[in-house]
Design an enzyme around this catalytic site. Structure first.
Site, short mmCIF file in Angstrom:
data_model
loop_
_atom_site.label_atom_id
_atom_site.label_comp_id
_atom_site.label_asym_id
_atom_site.label_seq_id
_atom_site.Cartn_x
_atom_site.Cartn_y
_atom_site.Cartn_z
N GLU A 1 0.85 -1.18 0.00
CA GLU A 1 0.00 0.00 0.00
C GLU A 1 0.89 1.24 0.00
O GLU A 1 2.04 1.19 0.43
CB GLU A 1 -0.92 0.02 1.23
CG GLU A 1 -1.86 -1.18 1.33
CD GLU A 1 -2.95 -1.17 0.27
OE1 GLU A 1 -3.07 -0.17 -0.45
OE2 GLU A 1 -3.66 -2.19 0.14
N ASP B 1 -18.84 -9.91 -9.23
CA ASP B 1 -18.68 -9.13 -8.01
C ASP B 1 -17.99 -7.80 -8.29
O ASP B 1 -18.27 -6.79 -7.65
CB ASP B 1 -17.88 -9.92 -6.98
CG ASP B 1 -17.83 -9.20 -5.64
OD1 ASP B 1 -18.90 -9.00 -5.03
OD2 ASP B 1 -16.72 -8.82 -5.22
#
Length: 322
Positions: free
Chosen positions: A240, A265
């Site tokens: 991240e 999804d």
């Protein structure tokens, strides 16, 4: 005279490609001829460490590179590696990361203010450090995993790792295209834009999350398992970006039973969230779609939209004919 000789060897050794000078420097430090030889050797060791980091960064970048670009030829990579090797030596010679200074203190044993770790450690406080690390991981997982007090049957969480689901880029595109086509019809965009995003998220299908039993999760879009997710999930390390700086973290990701389930999804995830409303509205323009995804915070990578567009425009994806 010996000191002058060693100094000359040190100056020559700063050229990483001068193997003979490096060998002479090693002999000088072995004989203990000059304290400065130890300092130079420590810098060479730090240079090796920096070179390994540069090599890892280059390797990570290659996953998203256009293999047909002239800047990715074997000749360019050869001279780029030579440049990186010399750059590592130059960086370590001009202060570097401080690793060389620690090595000199450890091996030189000439600093009264420095005590070797082997003298003071014993059992040390490693157990408390490890305990704190475990607690930090647990706290991080508590943020992303469902609250177990809410349900008597929480979604199963399994230890996971990343592995390929396709032999190569072509096989990856062929496996995804029919499902991406259906997803694109619902979003109103280009199926190749969806595949481009999956390629960036998974390194062309080479880094897809698998559970502890070796079953693929088919998580093609890096969608995390928040508290509202009731399906299977897997916890893995992920990279991240915080204020532009990369950091490794533990995170729980959604797991699916098939590529088609993952695509469905993905569409539902975008269409049901107000934050991606602009991206869905601009899905017909892939560049605007990618920019809107980044602006909405789909990924923390500041170059996310550029990476998606690079793959989307690349010859590998554009050369595919369904």
């Amino acid at each position: 005279m010996d000191t002058l000789h060693t100094r000359n060897q040190m100056e020559m050794a700063r050229n990483v490609h001068d193997v003979s000078s490096l060998n002479n420097l090693r002999e000088a430090i072995a004989k203990g001829e000059d304290q400065s030889a130890l300092q130079e050797t420590a810098k060479q060791f730090e240079a090796i460490f920096v070179q390994m980091m540069l090599k890892s960064m280059r390797k990570a970048q290659e996953a998203m590179a256009d293999e047909d670009s002239p800047f990715n030829s074997q000749q360019v990579k050869f001279y780029r590696d030579m440049h990186d090797q010399q750059l590592a030596v130059d960086l370590s010679s001009n202060g570097g990361m401080g690793l060389a200074d620690l090595i000199v203190k450890q091996l030189g044993q000439n600093n009264p203010d420095y005590t070797s770790a082997s003298v003071i450690r014993g059992d040390g406080n490693l157990s408390s450090i490890n305990r704190e690390a475990v607690n930090n991981v647990q706290r991080a997982q508590d943020v992303v995993l469902p609250d177990k007090s809410v349900s008597d049957n929480p979604p199963p969480v399994t230890p996971a790792y990343k592995a390929p689901i396709a032999a190569d880029q072509k096989a990856f595109i062929e496996a995804l295209y029919p499902h991406a086509q259906k997803a694109a019809e619902k979003l109103g965009g280009d199926p190749k834009a969806i595949i481009a995003q999956a390629a960036v998220e998974t390194g062309w299908g080479q880094y897809v999350i698998h559970d502890g039993n070796g079953t693929p999760s088919y998580n093609l879009f890096g969608i995390k398992a928040d508290k509202g997710w009731q399906g299977k999930q897997a916890v893995v390390d992920t990279l991240e970006f915080d204020k532009g700086m990369p950091a490794k973290q533990k995170a729980a990701f959604r797991a699916y039973g098939s590529i088609d389930e993952a695509m469905q999804d993905y569409v539902s995830f975008l269409q049901s969230s107000p934050r991606y409303e602009k991206a869905v509205a601009e899905s017909q323009d892939s560049q605007a779609y990618f920019n809107a995804l980044q602006q909405a915070g789909y990924a923390t990578d500041p170059a996310y939209a550029d990476k998606l567009m690079s793959v989307y425009r690349g010859s590998t994806l554009n050369g595919f004919q369904p």
